[in-house]
Design a protein around this motif. Sequence first.
Motif, mmCIF file in Angstrom:
data_model
loop_
_atom_site.group_PDB
_atom_site.id
_atom_site.type_symbol
_atom_site.label_atom_id
_atom_site.label_comp_id
_atom_site.label_asym_id
_atom_site.label_seq_id
_atom_site.Cartn_x
_atom_site.Cartn_y
_atom_site.Cartn_z
ATOM 1 N N ASP A 131 0.766 -1.002 -0.218
ATOM 2 C CA ASP A 131 -0.642 0.420 -0.095
ATOM 3 C C ASP A 131 0.928 1.281 -0.237
ATOM 4 N N ASN A 132 2.036 0.858 0.310
ATOM 5 C CA ASN A 132 2.689 2.063 -0.009
ATOM 6 C C ASN A 132 4.662 2.670 -1.135
ATOM 7 N N TRP A 133 3.788 2.235 -2.516
ATOM 8 C CA TRP A 133 4.548 2.781 -3.673
ATOM 9 C C TRP A 133 4.218 3.457 -4.062
ATOM 10 N N PHE A 134 4.783 4.513 -4.510
ATOM 11 C CA PHE A 134 4.558 5.385 -5.885
ATOM 12 C C PHE A 134 5.123 4.953 -6.702
ATOM 13 N N LYS A 135 3.943 5.535 -7.797
ATOM 14 C CA LYS A 135 3.803 4.866 -9.403
ATOM 15 C C LYS A 135 4.104 5.885 -10.237
ATOM 16 N N THR A 136 4.052 5.349 -11.269
ATOM 17 C CA THR A 136 4.227 7.117 -12.649
ATOM 18 C C THR A 136 3.876 5.955 -13.577
ATOM 19 N N LYS A 137 3.772 6.994 -15.126
ATOM 20 C CA LYS A 137 3.109 6.376 -16.563
ATOM 21 C C LYS A 137 3.940 6.282 -17.363
ATOM 22 N N LEU A 138 4.651 5.926 -18.269
ATOM 23 C CA LEU A 138 5.434 6.642 -19.077
ATOM 24 C C LEU A 138 4.768 6.971 -20.262
ATOM 25 N N LYS A 139 5.154 7.816 -21.690
ATOM 26 C CA LYS A 139 4.201 8.302 -22.086
ATOM 27 C C LYS A 139 3.427 7.834 -22.788
#
Length: 409
Positions: free
Chosen positions: A92-100
């Motif tokens: 529950d403590n992930w930081f996630k992001t997205k590629l283009k």
Amino acid sequence: MRQSQLFTKTRREAPSDETAKNAELLIRGGFIHKEMAGVYSYLPLGLRVMEKIENIIREEMNIIGGIEMKTSIFQNKEIWEKTNRWDDSIVDNWFKTKLKNGAEVGLSFTNEEAYSNILKQYINSYKDLPVYPYDFKEIFRNEARSKSGIMRGREFYWKALYSFSKDQEEHDIFYEKAKIAYQNIFERVGVGSSTYVTFSSGGTFSKFSHEFQTLTDAGEDTIYVDENKKIAINKEVFSDEIIESLGLNKKELVEKRAVEVGNIFTLGTKFSEPFNLKYKNEKGEEKMVFMGSYGIGLGRLMGTIVELLADDRGIVWPEAVAPFKYHLVEIPSVKPEVKETAEKIYKKLGENDVLYDDRDLRAGEKFADADLLGMPTQIIVSEKNIALGKLEIKNRLTGEVKMISEDEL
Ligand code: ATP
Ligand code: MG
């Protein structure tokens, strides 16, 4: 370093939104800058402390066979799906992001998956084992609480070593060496006498893991301490059975608040199985690699040192981690000998060991700054002292003052 060239300045007041002593003092001293709750930048003085802690840890890891590398912050989703730790409902403590292109990537919150995946490419035979890679790295965790200053960040800097051994027997030998290396580290950075090897929950492959817990009210953990034997039990696993199995006496155990500055953990084949991390032994049989993990939070350790040693005037750094050994305080004077003497001492002791307060400020302000910043030894050069042919040397920890000649220095 000349203090006139240090762009940071001290502050008399702590920021109102900061409740932890470590963050209050470090912000007032200009060691760190608060970006947002649980996120701090390290300014020049703070970075010097971190680097000293880092070098001590590096030396101790290299002594026991560690090999340093640097793994990426970006984490590949597919790798984490192998251990079922990608899903936010599980971690529950992930930081996630997205590629283009829309693909998801994570920011490291721990390193077992990355290490297992890399080492899989290189471990084939018993001849490739054991191996002890480690790195220093920024870690990102979306912590629910962040009221402990740099002791619990949403971004923090750690050292993590992973051991890859042929079997439990080989693992156990390294594990004991790591325990000693950890004790050396905490001793060297100045918190050894308050730090306890603490039995904690172990997972599948061993009864216990070992935490290194430093006694401080700023900690978030509760442990039961045997002060004579210098061991402790975490409240999480505290029971009559464990007290007995460790040969301890319940009556001699004292409940204390503490902070986990490091931990060592037997992972066994928990990660080698999902990654199919195997080697061929002498007989050509395939065996699972046996793993362990060994972490230390450097920011948490730095915060702990502040919490433990600070007094009502400010920070007190142990010499091994102090940004500078000496704070050379020149008391401004119309007499040129004062500046001349200070400049001479600065050159002699070297800019790497001295913070030279060459600023045109009142003595009282300079003394208050020197006490807040916490260098172990203050050297005071003033008109009065020079008239006596002496320098004033003050020990920040004990407050003891000595008058010595330049030659003696
Ligand atoms: P805690 O129980 O305090 O959250 P943890 O069990 O999550 O710690 P690990 O994942 O084992 O800790 O991380 C290894 C080390 O990293 C810890 O022993 C601690 O020194 C440090 N650490 C963990 N979380 C943080 C944090 N949020 N900020 C700073 N240091 C941390
Ligand atoms: Mg945690």
